[in-house]
Design a protein around this motif. Structure first.
Motif, PDB file in Angstrom:
ATOM      1  N   ASP A 108       0.890  -1.145   0.000  1.00 33.72           N
ATOM      2  CA  ASP A 108      -0.007  -0.120  -0.166  1.00 33.72           C
ATOM      3  C   ASP A 108       0.794   1.127   0.074  1.00 33.72           C
ATOM      4  O   ASP A 108       2.012   1.213  -0.030  1.00 33.72           O
ATOM      5  CB  ASP A 108      -0.969  -0.160   1.334  1.00 33.72           C
ATOM      6  N   GLY A 109       0.396   2.414   0.130  1.00 35.56           N
ATOM      7  CA  GLY A 109       1.006   3.663   0.112  1.00 35.56           C
ATOM      8  C   GLY A 109       1.720   3.833  -1.378  1.00 35.56           C
ATOM      9  O   GLY A 109       2.551   4.793  -1.379  1.00 35.56           O
ATOM     10  N   THR A 110       1.205   3.426  -2.205  1.00 32.93           N
ATOM     11  CA  THR A 110       1.546   3.397  -3.651  1.00 32.93           C
ATOM     12  C   THR A 110       0.633   4.583  -4.405  1.00 32.93           C
ATOM     13  O   THR A 110      -0.223   4.755  -4.316  1.00 32.93           O
ATOM     14  CB  THR A 110       1.781   2.311  -4.544  1.00 32.93           C
ATOM     15  N   LEU A 111       1.369   4.845  -5.581  1.00 29.01           N
ATOM     16  CA  LEU A 111       0.791   5.802  -6.626  1.00 29.01           C
ATOM     17  C   LEU A 111      -0.423   5.222  -6.903  1.00 29.01           C
ATOM     18  O   LEU A 111      -1.404   6.007  -7.077  1.00 29.01           O
ATOM     19  CB  LEU A 111       1.611   6.097  -8.026  1.00 29.01           C
ATOM     20  N   VAL A 112      -0.733   3.936  -7.127  1.00 25.34           N
ATOM     21  CA  VAL A 112      -1.989   3.249  -7.475  1.00 25.34           C
ATOM     22  C   VAL A 112      -3.046   3.504  -6.299  1.00 25.34           C
ATOM     23  O   VAL A 112      -4.221   3.962  -6.632  1.00 25.34           O
ATOM     24  CB  VAL A 112      -1.906   1.639  -7.890  1.00 25.34           C
ATOM     25  N   ASN A 113      -2.589   3.294  -5.148  1.00 26.14           N
ATOM     26  CA  ASN A 113      -3.592   3.395  -4.167  1.00 26.14           C
ATOM     27  C   ASN A 113      -4.050   4.909  -4.143  1.00 26.14           C
ATOM     28  O   ASN A 113      -5.179   5.555  -3.781  1.00 26.14           O
ATOM     29  CB  ASN A 113      -3.096   3.462  -2.851  1.00 26.14           C
ATOM     30  N   ALA A 114      -3.182   6.170  -4.464  1.00 33.91           N
ATOM     31  CA  ALA A 114      -3.585   7.460  -4.497  1.00 33.91           C
ATOM     32  C   ALA A 114      -4.414   7.612  -5.629  1.00 33.91           C
ATOM     33  O   ALA A 114      -5.340   8.378  -5.630  1.00 33.91           O
ATOM     34  CB  ALA A 114      -2.391   8.177  -4.617  1.00 33.91           C
ATOM     35  N   LEU A 115      -4.304   7.027  -6.885  1.00 32.62           N
ATOM     36  CA  LEU A 115      -4.996   7.227  -7.956  1.00 32.62           C
ATOM     37  C   LEU A 115      -6.324   6.423  -7.881  1.00 32.62           C
ATOM     38  O   LEU A 115      -7.485   7.224  -8.420  1.00 32.62           O
ATOM     39  CB  LEU A 115      -4.340   6.398  -9.292  1.00 32.62           C
ATOM     40  N   LEU A 116      -6.734   5.620  -6.949  1.00 34.92           N
ATOM     41  CA  LEU A 116      -7.916   4.957  -6.835  1.00 34.92           C
ATOM     42  C   LEU A 116      -8.820   6.166  -6.023  1.00 34.92           C
ATOM     43  O   LEU A 116      -9.959   5.780  -6.128  1.00 34.92           O
ATOM     44  CB  LEU A 116      -7.588   3.694  -5.994  1.00 34.92           C
ATOM     45  N   ALA A 117      -7.977   6.649  -5.204  1.00 35.30           N
ATOM     46  CA  ALA A 117      -9.081   7.860  -4.378  1.00 35.30           C
ATOM     47  C   ALA A 117      -9.227   8.864  -5.328  1.00 35.30           C
ATOM     48  O   ALA A 117     -10.459   9.564  -5.029  1.00 35.30           O
ATOM     49  CB  ALA A 117      -8.161   8.341  -3.158  1.00 35.30           C
ATOM     50  N   HIS A 118      -8.424   9.103  -6.101  1.00 34.77           N
ATOM     51  CA  HIS A 118      -8.686  10.554  -7.116  1.00 34.77           C
ATOM     52  C   HIS A 118      -9.570   9.973  -8.196  1.00 34.77           C
ATOM     53  O   HIS A 118     -10.106  10.801  -8.872  1.00 34.77           O
ATOM     54  CB  HIS A 118      -7.417  11.042  -7.656  1.00 34.77           C
ATOM     55  N   CYS A 119      -9.396   8.991  -8.895  1.00 31.04           N
ATOM     56  CA  CYS A 119     -10.261   8.529 -10.171  1.00 31.04           C
ATOM     57  C   CYS A 119     -10.950   7.038  -9.706  1.00 31.04           C
ATOM     58  O   CYS A 119     -10.351   5.871  -9.833  1.00 31.04           O
ATOM     59  CB  CYS A 119      -9.036   8.123 -11.036  1.00 31.04           C
ATOM     60  N   PRO A 120     -12.040   7.185  -9.179  1.00 34.85           N
ATOM     61  CA  PRO A 120     -12.853   6.044  -8.777  1.00 34.85           C
ATOM     62  C   PRO A 120     -13.230   5.136  -9.845  1.00 34.85           C
ATOM     63  O   PRO A 120     -13.353   3.883  -9.429  1.00 34.85           O
ATOM     64  CB  PRO A 120     -14.338   6.805  -8.203  1.00 34.85           C
ATOM     65  N   ASN A 121     -13.117   5.355 -11.046  1.00 41.28           N
ATOM     66  CA  ASN A 121     -13.473   4.328 -12.243  1.00 41.28           C
ATOM     67  C   ASN A 121     -12.190   3.646 -12.573  1.00 41.28           C
ATOM     68  O   ASN A 121     -12.284   3.010 -13.635  1.00 41.28           O
ATOM     69  CB  ASN A 121     -14.126   5.333 -13.320  1.00 41.28           C
ATOM     70  N   LEU A 122     -11.190   3.886 -11.825  1.00 40.86           N
ATOM     71  CA  LEU A 122      -9.762   3.428 -12.475  1.00 40.86           C
ATOM     72  C   LEU A 122      -9.822   1.846 -12.435  1.00 40.86           C
ATOM     73  O   LEU A 122      -9.053   1.163 -13.493  1.00 40.86           O
ATOM     74  CB  LEU A 122      -8.875   3.877 -11.762  1.00 40.86           C
TER      75      LEU A 122
END
Length: 315
Positions: A108-122
């Protein structure tokens, strides 16, 4: 919803992955290869996991694309430095220390984790553990990174990288002073024979993959040099391996360089993805972004310039 394709081959001597990529242009070659490896392709009624097998006239191919699996990854509210964003893509300025996607030791704590919060449809775009990721940056390499927000954008950006039409430019500070002002490093890269966590220059016949890096000096700083790198290919650790191979490792690179101190507290190697140029997947317009280097990179340049000026005066 599961998608199914039934095909009958009309030409001989074509690799399975190449044939399917031509017949199904909406799927990228890497996605096709992934589906083959996962057992989603049958050749004449038998599951085939070899992408290299040649198909012949009359062969029957069945391809199944399973439903996107729900991500087990958690969205995390990690701040993002956004350089460009629309409904298809987002381009970020990645900081040092941020891992791009989950991996052993970094769940966890990765760029992907951050993107999932920013882009819900990812979720589901490009793979379960790497949604939207079309290229990556090492943990301690900073700078511009593009992420697809739709399947169409993902396939389009991957195609640009494979066709070498997307342009990625880096700034790096290296040890030493190259004798020429510019050059090209054309040396294949593969997994290191002894240390599997490292990459190395490896002959093609021994598993290495073609790797080409163009470089040009931007500023000479005494016993250090600021170099502008342009990638023609995108192998893992490519610039770091190539720089070390020609005797000018990236400053602060403890894996491929000496790791000796330069008097500046660097978070990692002094390598920054400076510019990213690509074609928008829908409009076709050229998108060009410049990622400002981080304060530590600028501080390093300031210190080296000062030292170089003092050295010139003393000489």
């Amino acid at each position: 919803m599961v998608s199914e394709f039934n095909l009958q081959v009309q030409a001989n001597s074509e690799r399975l992955d190449r044939y399917l990529t031509q017949e199904l242009p909406d799927l990228s070659r890497s996605r096709i290869q992934q589906l083959i490896e996962q057992g989603n392709v049958q050749l004449n009624g038998t599951v085939c996991t070899s992408k290299k097998i040649n198909v012949k006239v009359g062969d029957r191919i069945y391809l199944e694309i399973p439903e996107a699996q729900p991500l087990e990854l958690q969205a995390e509210a990690i701040a993002l430095d956004i350089l460009y964003e629309d409904d298809q893509i987002i381009i970020l300025n990645k900081p040092a220390g941020l891992v791009v996607h989950p991996a052993p030791g970094h769940p966890d704590g990765t760029l992907v984790n951050a993107l999932l919060a920013h882009c819900p449809n990812l979720p589901g775009i490009g793979g379960v553990q790497r949604p939207g990721i079309v290229h990556r940056l090492d943990k301690d390499t900073t700078g511009a990174i593009a992420i697809a927000k739709t399947d169409i954008a993902y396939q389009h950006l991957q195609a640009q990288l494979q066709a070498k039409t997307a342009r990625r430019e880096y700034l790096g500070v290296v040890y030493g002073a190259p004798k020429t002002e510019s050059g090209t490093i054309d040396l294949p890269i593969g997994r290191h024979r002894q240390d599997r966590k490292k990459m190395a220059v490896v002959p093609i016949e021994e598993g290495g993959r073609n790797a080409v890096t163009h470089w040009q000096i931007k500023e000479r700083l005494g016993n250090y040099t600021l170099i502008h790198f342009q990638l023609e290919t995108g192998r893992t650790h490519q610039i770091r391996v190539h720089s070390a191979k020609i005797g000018h490792p990236i400053v602060g690179d403890s894996v491929y360089g000496s790791g000796r101190s330069v008097g500046v507290n660097l978070p990692g190697q002094a390598l920054h993805a400076w510019k990213l140029k690509l074609q928008h997947p829908i409009s076709g317009n050229l998108i060009e972004v410049t990622a400002p280097p981080p304060p530590t990179f600028l501080k390093l340049l300031e210190v080296l310039r000062r030292r170089s000026a003092v050295s010139v005066v003393n000489d």
